[in-house]
Design a protein around this motif. Sequence first.
Motif, PDB file in Angstrom:
ATOM      1  N   SER A 196      83.279  76.678  30.863  1.00  0.00           N
ATOM      2  CA  SER A 196      82.569  77.459  29.756  1.00  0.00           C
ATOM      3  C   SER A 196      83.028  78.929  29.790  1.00  0.00           C
ATOM      4  CB  SER A 196      81.008  77.379  30.168  1.00  0.00           C
ATOM      5  OG  SER A 196      80.682  78.007  31.060  1.00  0.00           O
ATOM      6  N   PHE A 197      83.577  79.360  31.161  1.00  0.00           N
ATOM      7  CA  PHE A 197      84.065  80.754  31.204  1.00  0.00           C
ATOM      8  C   PHE A 197      85.473  80.890  30.759  1.00  0.00           C
ATOM      9  CE2 PHE A 197      85.226  84.824  33.256  1.00  0.00           C
ATOM     10  CZ  PHE A 197      84.189  85.595  32.645  1.00  0.00           C
ATOM     11  N   TRP A 198      86.337  79.884  31.376  1.00  0.00           N
ATOM     12  CA  TRP A 198      87.658  80.111  31.337  1.00  0.00           C
ATOM     13  C   TRP A 198      88.103  79.445  29.885  1.00  0.00           C
ATOM     14  CZ3 TRP A 198      89.031  84.172  33.670  1.00  0.00           C
ATOM     15  CH2 TRP A 198      88.417  84.348  35.017  1.00  0.00           C
ATOM     16  N   ALA A 199      87.414  78.541  29.284  1.00  0.00           N
ATOM     17  CA  ALA A 199      87.867  77.951  28.047  1.00  0.00           C
ATOM     18  C   ALA A 199      86.910  78.136  27.062  1.00  0.00           C
ATOM     19  CB  ALA A 199      87.893  76.229  28.603  1.00  0.00           C
ATOM     20  N   TYR A 200      86.741  77.484  25.905  1.00  0.00           N
ATOM     21  CA  TYR A 200      86.174  77.662  24.577  1.00  0.00           C
ATOM     22  C   TYR A 200      84.867  76.866  24.648  1.00  0.00           C
ATOM     23  CZ  TYR A 200      90.387  80.148  23.405  1.00  0.00           C
ATOM     24  OH  TYR A 200      91.126  81.222  23.448  1.00  0.00           O
ATOM     25  N   LYS A 201      84.163  76.965  25.711  1.00  0.00           N
ATOM     26  CA  LYS A 201      82.629  76.214  25.631  1.00  0.00           C
ATOM     27  C   LYS A 201      81.651  77.281  25.742  1.00  0.00           C
ATOM     28  CE  LYS A 201      84.605  71.943  25.790  1.00  0.00           C
ATOM     29  NZ  LYS A 201      84.254  70.933  24.830  1.00  0.00           N
ATOM     30  N   ILE A 202      80.400  76.772  25.298  1.00  0.00           N
ATOM     31  CA  ILE A 202      79.247  78.029  25.502  1.00  0.00           C
ATOM     32  C   ILE A 202      78.414  77.222  26.491  1.00  0.00           C
ATOM     33  CG2 ILE A 202      77.380  78.924  24.432  1.00  0.00           C
ATOM     34  CD1 ILE A 202      78.939  79.280  21.772  1.00  0.00           C
ATOM     35  N   TYR A 203      78.345  77.600  27.690  1.00  0.00           N
ATOM     36  CA  TYR A 203      77.366  77.154  28.553  1.00  0.00           C
ATOM     37  C   TYR A 203      75.768  77.416  28.025  1.00  0.00           C
ATOM     38  CZ  TYR A 203      75.636  75.847  33.114  1.00  0.00           C
ATOM     39  OH  TYR A 203      75.052  75.137  34.311  1.00  0.00           O
ATOM     40  N   TYR A 204      75.207  76.206  28.051  1.00  0.00           N
ATOM     41  CA  TYR A 204      73.670  76.682  27.793  1.00  0.00           C
ATOM     42  C   TYR A 204      72.544  75.869  28.402  1.00  0.00           C
ATOM     43  CZ  TYR A 204      73.996  72.014  25.445  1.00  0.00           C
ATOM     44  OH  TYR A 204      74.331  70.618  25.180  1.00  0.00           O
ATOM     45  N   VAL A 205      73.337  74.914  29.454  1.00  0.00           N
ATOM     46  CA  VAL A 205      72.200  74.057  30.039  1.00  0.00           C
ATOM     47  C   VAL A 205      71.831  74.738  31.387  1.00  0.00           C
ATOM     48  CG1 VAL A 205      73.054  71.779  29.226  1.00  0.00           C
ATOM     49  CG2 VAL A 205      74.274  72.730  30.989  1.00  0.00           C
ATOM     50  N   TYR A 206      71.061  75.966  31.057  1.00  0.00           N
ATOM     51  CA  TYR A 206      70.639  76.525  32.421  1.00  0.00           C
ATOM     52  C   TYR A 206      69.454  75.711  33.293  1.00  0.00           C
ATOM     53  CZ  TYR A 206      73.394  80.315  30.431  1.00  0.00           C
ATOM     54  OH  TYR A 206      74.499  81.277  30.052  1.00  0.00           O
ATOM     55  N   GLY A 207      69.066  74.777  32.558  1.00  0.00           N
ATOM     56  CA  GLY A 207      68.140  74.042  33.517  1.00  0.00           C
ATOM     57  C   GLY A 207      68.911  73.449  34.648  1.00  0.00           C
ATOM     58  N   PHE A 208      70.011  72.920  34.307  1.00  0.00           N
ATOM     59  CA  PHE A 208      70.843  72.376  35.385  1.00  0.00           C
ATOM     60  C   PHE A 208      71.256  73.301  36.286  1.00  0.00           C
ATOM     61  CE2 PHE A 208      72.259  68.996  32.142  1.00  0.00           C
ATOM     62  CZ  PHE A 208      72.076  68.013  32.872  1.00  0.00           C
ATOM     63  N   MET A 209      71.585  74.628  35.910  1.00  0.00           N
ATOM     64  CA  MET A 209      71.855  75.500  36.810  1.00  0.00           C
ATOM     65  C   MET A 209      70.890  75.869  37.679  1.00  0.00           C
ATOM     66  SD  MET A 209      73.815  79.264  36.024  1.00  0.00           S
ATOM     67  CE  MET A 209      75.135  78.879  35.241  1.00  0.00           C
ATOM     68  N   MET A 210      69.579  76.005  37.210  1.00  0.00           N
ATOM     69  CA  MET A 210      68.521  76.293  38.217  1.00  0.00           C
ATOM     70  C   MET A 210      68.316  75.107  39.346  1.00  0.00           C
ATOM     71  SD  MET A 210      66.056  78.108  39.134  1.00  0.00           S
ATOM     72  CE  MET A 210      65.295  79.205  37.902  1.00  0.00           C
ATOM     73  N   LEU A 211      68.410  73.939  38.896  1.00  0.00           N
ATOM     74  CA  LEU A 211      68.449  72.849  39.774  1.00  0.00           C
ATOM     75  C   LEU A 211      69.413  72.922  40.783  1.00  0.00           C
ATOM     76  CD1 LEU A 211      67.677  69.547  37.668  1.00  0.00           C
ATOM     77  CD2 LEU A 211      66.478  70.306  39.546  1.00  0.00           C
ATOM     78  N   VAL A 212      70.788  73.134  40.439  1.00  0.00           N
ATOM     79  CA  VAL A 212      71.827  73.261  41.396  1.00  0.00           C
ATOM     80  C   VAL A 212      71.587  74.583  42.302  1.00  0.00           C
ATOM     81  CG1 VAL A 212      74.264  73.968  41.228  1.00  0.00           C
ATOM     82  CG2 VAL A 212      73.503  72.199  39.969  1.00  0.00           C
ATOM     83  N   LEU A 213      70.965  75.642  41.934  1.00  0.00           N
ATOM     84  CA  LEU A 213      70.758  76.593  42.653  1.00  0.00           C
ATOM     85  C   LEU A 213      69.724  76.466  43.771  1.00  0.00           C
ATOM     86  CD1 LEU A 213      71.332  79.948  43.167  1.00  0.00           C
ATOM     87  CD2 LEU A 213      69.198  80.500  41.791  1.00  0.00           C
ATOM     88  N   VAL A 214      68.584  75.665  43.387  1.00  0.00           N
ATOM     89  CA  VAL A 214      67.672  75.272  44.176  1.00  0.00           C
ATOM     90  C   VAL A 214      68.144  74.199  45.392  1.00  0.00           C
ATOM     91  CG1 VAL A 214      65.538  73.926  44.603  1.00  0.00           C
ATOM     92  CG2 VAL A 214      65.800  75.429  42.709  1.00  0.00           C
ATOM     93  N   ILE A 215      68.991  73.298  44.641  1.00  0.00           N
ATOM     94  CA  ILE A 215      69.791  72.340  45.769  1.00  0.00           C
ATOM     95  C   ILE A 215      70.649  72.918  46.589  1.00  0.00           C
ATOM     96  CG2 ILE A 215      71.526  70.548  45.811  1.00  0.00           C
ATOM     97  CD1 ILE A 215      70.221  69.518  43.146  1.00  0.00           C
ATOM     98  N   LEU A 216      71.343  74.034  46.152  1.00  0.00           N
ATOM     99  CA  LEU A 216      72.538  74.904  47.003  1.00  0.00           C
ATOM    100  C   LEU A 216      71.515  75.529  48.220  1.00  0.00           C
ATOM    101  CD1 LEU A 216      75.178  76.044  47.577  1.00  0.00           C
ATOM    102  CD2 LEU A 216      74.674  77.787  45.880  1.00  0.00           C
ATOM    103  N   CYS A 217      70.572  76.308  47.764  1.00  0.00           N
ATOM    104  CA  CYS A 217      69.901  76.869  48.748  1.00  0.00           C
ATOM    105  C   CYS A 217      69.153  75.881  49.985  1.00  0.00           C
ATOM    106  CB  CYS A 217      68.614  77.690  48.050  1.00  0.00           C
ATOM    107  SG  CYS A 217      69.127  79.194  46.977  1.00  0.00           S
TER     108      CYS A 217
END
Length: 577
Positions: free
Chosen positions: A459-480
Amino acid sequence: ILVELVQAFSLNKAVSPFHPLQYTDKEEVVLWMNTVGPYHNRQETYKYFSLPFCAGSKKTISHYHETLGEALQGVELEFSGLDIKFKEEVMQTTYCEIDLDKAKRDAFVYAIKNHYWYQMYIDDLPIWGIVGEADENGEDHYLWTYKKLEIGFNGNRIVDVNLTSEGKVRLVPNTRISMSYSVKWKKSDVKFEDRFDKYLDPSFFQHRIHWFSIFNSFMMVIFLVGLVSMILMRTLRKDYARYSKEEEMDDMDRDLGDEYGWKQVHGDVFRPSSHPLIFSSLIGSGCQIFSVSLIVIIVAMVEDLYTERGSMLSTAIFVYAATSPVNGYFGGSLYAKQGGRRWIKQMFIGAFLIPAMVCGTAFFINFIAIYYHASRAIPFGTMVAVCCICFFVILPLNLVGTILGRNLSGQPNFPCRVNAVPRPIPEKKWFMEPAVIVCLGGILPFGSIFIEMYFIFTSFWAYKIYYVYGFMMLVLVILCIVTVCVTIVCTYFLLNAEDYRWQWTSFLSAASTAVYVYMYSFYYYFFKTKMYGLFQTSFYFGYMAVFSTALGIMCGAVGYMGTSAFVRKIYTNVKID
């Protein structure tokens, strides 16, 4: 500065002459030309009129950077000069002509060979178009000269824009090329709130692999937590039983007994870490990065930040400045607990550690951007604004946090006394050495996030818009959770080997995740992208280094905080003479 900060956090722009979100019939609609650049190098962008395009005859309107994020991301809006009015159709009309001399032809040929695309905006809706194309042999090059705009409206609002490039003209020196446009208006059922949905890519972001990776990471968490709980509960129970048995022995039996394990280092386990000033600054910065990540993800879940240019970066800067007391509190209190006396120096290092790293990288890349005449070159005024935020917002708030941290939780209330003379560290097996533990500690945390890294990078280096922040929140919790579990196990083994140097080991074993992320970024660059050139390569590896370091500091702080609670807990529960 306050104006900059307010602008930075203004997620929904006020209605202004540049953003009339509601139109009346025949009211002017502005077509902004943004940037042009090679398709494969998303960050290498130049002003649209840096190519020898011509503008329409309509009077020029100047555009200002409305937010800090816009200025930092190289948004360079220039008026196209095209006459567009709400609901008023325009048949194919020539708006200007290009006198194509050899220099202009060479500029267009270079752009076509490098697959240059340009970006425009109508009512904040982005539109992309291609400059031209070459024939199959690559000998003749053609320029698209006709912009066919189709604008969808719902009531008095614009909800959809499509661009079709037509009018292919061969580039021949010393000829005149006519540039034309047409505008067609069509009624649309798309709601104004949903007008950005067409730019999202659910088939990519909500692919089964994405769901599977989250499920896989979640199962890893359950397994790890279960394993850690089982090992530690059973092992600690046995340790407690053995230590209580030793309490009942007389001195002679205890001296002859086989004493070993983590209890033996109780007089050194709370000894201050080496280089406490740097260590406490890193922990404070890590806690702040975690706070920023959490708040920005929550804001992004509530607000559709992708609908506004630069709003994600503006929000991150605002939240980072606002959470500076978190850095001061945790860094200052830890430094005070470790007996540090140069607290003002610690506060300065903690406050400027991350900003100096980011600004230093940006400054280096800025030189290359200026050399390339790229739109990513940060204006001097924006640099001054960022420096003002650092000195007049981040530093005072950090000072407040440091004073609170030192006074509220700066007392070294450890469950065990610290011996005056450090205990010698016995020899141990090679795999119990801190260096080995540090190298292996980051593998599992990286394994829990590397699929998500692919989606974030794309999403950052190519032409995609990142919008699934629910996934990101889950991943942050899992990472911690994974990070804390891994560092607790590593620390337990280290203490059992009677090595009390657990502070830096717990921090670095968690922070080593950053090394694996940076290594993965090399793989992504060479096998998943087609980037090229000095500017894009330095931009990619420079900012990936910043991202990886920030992630490492965050993971290290989370790992240390979890391990610190664990160490305090086990030494509170054991009887010590």
